[in-house]
Scaffold this active site. Structure first.
Site, PDB file in Angstrom:
ATOM      1  N   GLY A 120       1.494  -4.592  12.080  1.00  0.00           N
ATOM      2  CA  GLY A 120       0.332  -4.525  11.214  1.00  0.00           C
ATOM      3  C   GLY A 120      -0.880  -5.215  11.785  1.00  0.00           C
ATOM      4  N   GLY A 128       6.633  -6.807   9.316  1.00  0.00           N
ATOM      5  CA  GLY A 128       6.401  -8.175   8.870  1.00  0.00           C
ATOM      6  C   GLY A 128       6.419  -9.192   9.994  1.00  0.00           C
ATOM      7  N   GLY A 129       5.256  -9.758  10.298  1.00  0.00           N
ATOM      8  CA  GLY A 129       5.166 -10.850  11.257  1.00  0.00           C
ATOM      9  C   GLY A 129       5.444 -10.485  12.694  1.00  0.00           C
ATOM     10  N   MET A 138      -2.828  -0.340   6.227  1.00  0.00           N
ATOM     11  CA  MET A 138      -3.537  -1.576   5.877  1.00  0.00           C
ATOM     12  C   MET A 138      -4.830  -1.224   5.167  1.00  0.00           C
ATOM     13  SD  MET A 138      -2.870  -3.893   9.308  1.00  0.00           S
ATOM     14  CE  MET A 138      -3.007  -2.514  10.475  1.00  0.00           C
ATOM     15  N   MET A 139      -4.953  -1.689   3.929  1.00  0.00           N
ATOM     16  CA  MET A 139      -6.125  -1.379   3.123  1.00  0.00           C
ATOM     17  C   MET A 139      -7.393  -1.880   3.791  1.00  0.00           C
ATOM     18  SD  MET A 139      -5.123   0.352   0.535  1.00  0.00           S
ATOM     19  CE  MET A 139      -6.569   0.295  -0.508  1.00  0.00           C
ATOM     20  N   GLN A 190       0.243   7.463   3.185  1.00  0.00           N
ATOM     21  CA  GLN A 190       0.937   6.593   2.240  1.00  0.00           C
ATOM     22  C   GLN A 190       0.338   6.759   0.850  1.00  0.00           C
ATOM     23  OE1 GLN A 190       0.702   2.154   1.817  1.00  0.00           O
ATOM     24  NE2 GLN A 190       2.863   2.249   2.408  1.00  0.00           N
ATOM     25  N   LYS A 237       8.405   2.668   1.902  1.00  0.00           N
ATOM     26  CA  LYS A 237       8.141   1.353   2.477  1.00  0.00           C
ATOM     27  C   LYS A 237       8.265   0.324   1.357  1.00  0.00           C
ATOM     28  CE  LYS A 237       5.001  -1.217   5.490  1.00  0.00           C
ATOM     29  NZ  LYS A 237       4.705  -2.415   4.684  1.00  0.00           N
ATOM     30  N   CYS A 296       3.326  -3.137  -1.899  1.00  0.00           N
ATOM     31  CA  CYS A 296       2.047  -3.826  -2.070  1.00  0.00           C
ATOM     32  C   CYS A 296       2.091  -4.703  -3.320  1.00  0.00           C
ATOM     33  CB  CYS A 296       0.917  -2.821  -2.186  1.00  0.00           C
ATOM     34  SG  CYS A 296      -0.710  -3.587  -2.356  1.00  0.00           S
TER      35      CYS A 296
END
Length: 335
Positions: free
Chosen positions: A229, A207-208, A13-14, A65, A134, A95
């Site tokens: 995440g 995701g979610g 996560m950026m 990554q 990914k 991304c």
């Protein structure tokens, strides 16, 4: 070997999963695979490598990554990352930001599976550690049934060791990066079908996913791993039970106060080297989410960390407020 044992991972996560975030998460779980923020291949090759790639030995297992689309550049960046000691090199094909699109990497590469395969092949030739991908289900008007299969088949033929799939499409036209994290509908079933078609390949899902209950349910459906995440960042306490629930480790879950205590020595060293308290404590704000004293904990760390010369006394103050509130809520009310 990381694979096929990476049953839980914290997503790259950026601006969030820097070395301090990862060290803190490691204090809560010994087994979960941790990811760096995405770093572009040119930055790795030409930039300040120690700043971009440095990590604590305690972070293992930890994956780097990379972003990029030039096979030679990615091979060189992967070689550098492996030399730094990363346990895995992951290629970002998910991304959706404008900056990523303009650089021809990230989710837009879903439209170029042959190029992604060439990148994977070059990275595999360069390193001995696992090389993984990914990706998304597809982008824009792509059919997820064909787009995901095309990408998966291409990179696996090139030697990819695992696939992590963010179970949403990315809309490169019309949605912001933030909107792309929420608006495109989740389709876990599509990832489950991919895994059923590829029984001998590690397929993880992202995701979610908000809790370990969901993670366990997805693994029960046949998926090999689950990547959490934002939920792990905003409520890191969910990681405290990961080793027991996802990896079958015996013993008690990680103690949250012990995790805070584990950060004291690294914080002290960081401060002694001229670093700022907030570099570390910003990743710890959500630790006591939903518990008595959580608001005071967040407030004191947030306000105290920006004070000139802020040190470990701010952490002590926040812990004291947390303890007071916890004890107050435990007292029996007056008759």
């Amino acid at each position: 070997m990381l694979y096929p044992s990476a049953r839980l991972a914290v997503a790259p996560m950026m601006d969030w999963t820097d070395r301090w975030c990862r060290l803190f998460h490691r204090a809560l779980t010994r087994r979960t695979l941790l990811y760096t923020e995405m770093v572009t291949a040119p930055a790795v090759i030409h930039g300040d490598r120690r700043k971009l790639l440095g990590f604590f030995p305690a972070e293992h297992p930890v994956a780097l990554q990379l972003g990029g689309s030039d096979p030679a550049e990615l091979a060189e960046a992967a070689r550098i990352g492996a030399a730094f000691g990363y346990d895995e090199i992951n290629l970002n094909v998910g991304c959706p930001s404008d900056r990523v699109q303009s650089g021809r990497f990230g989710a837009c590469l879903m439209q170029e599976p042959a190029l992604v395969a060439a990148c994977v092949a070059a990275m595999k030739d360069a390193v001995d550690v696992p090389v993984t991908v990914k990706c998304r289900l597809g982008v824009d008007d792509q059919d997820p049934e064909t787009a995901l299969d095309a990408l998966a088949d291409a990179v696996l033929a090139a030697g990819a060791d695992a696939l992590w799939v963010h179970a949403r499409k990315a809309w490169l036209k019309g949605l912001s990066p933030k909107e792309n994290r929420d608006i495109p509908p989740l389709d876990y079933d599509r990832v489950v079908r991919l895994k059923a078609r590829l029984p001998d390949v590690f397929v993880g899902i992202n995701g979610g996913i908000l809790d370990l209950d969901t993670a366990e349910a997805l693994i029960a459906r046949g998926l090999d791993g689950v990547m959490i995440g934002r939920a792990a960042y905003h409520d890191p306490a969910i990681l405290a039970a990961a080793d027991r629930r996802l990896y079958g480790e015996p013993g008690a879950d990680a103690d949250l106060l012990a995790a805070v205590d584990a950060m004291r020595a690294p914080i002290a060293e960081h401060l002694a080297n001229g670093g700022r308290l907030g570099h570390v404590t910003r990743h710890m704000l959500g630790l006591f989410q939903g518990r008595p004293g959580a608001r005071a904990w967040r407030r004191i760390l947030t306000e105290g960390a920006v004070r000139p010369g802020a040190g470990l006394e701010v952490l002590d103050e926040a812990l004291a407020a947390l303890t007071r509130e916890t004890e107050r809520t435990r007292r029996p009310s007056a008759a």
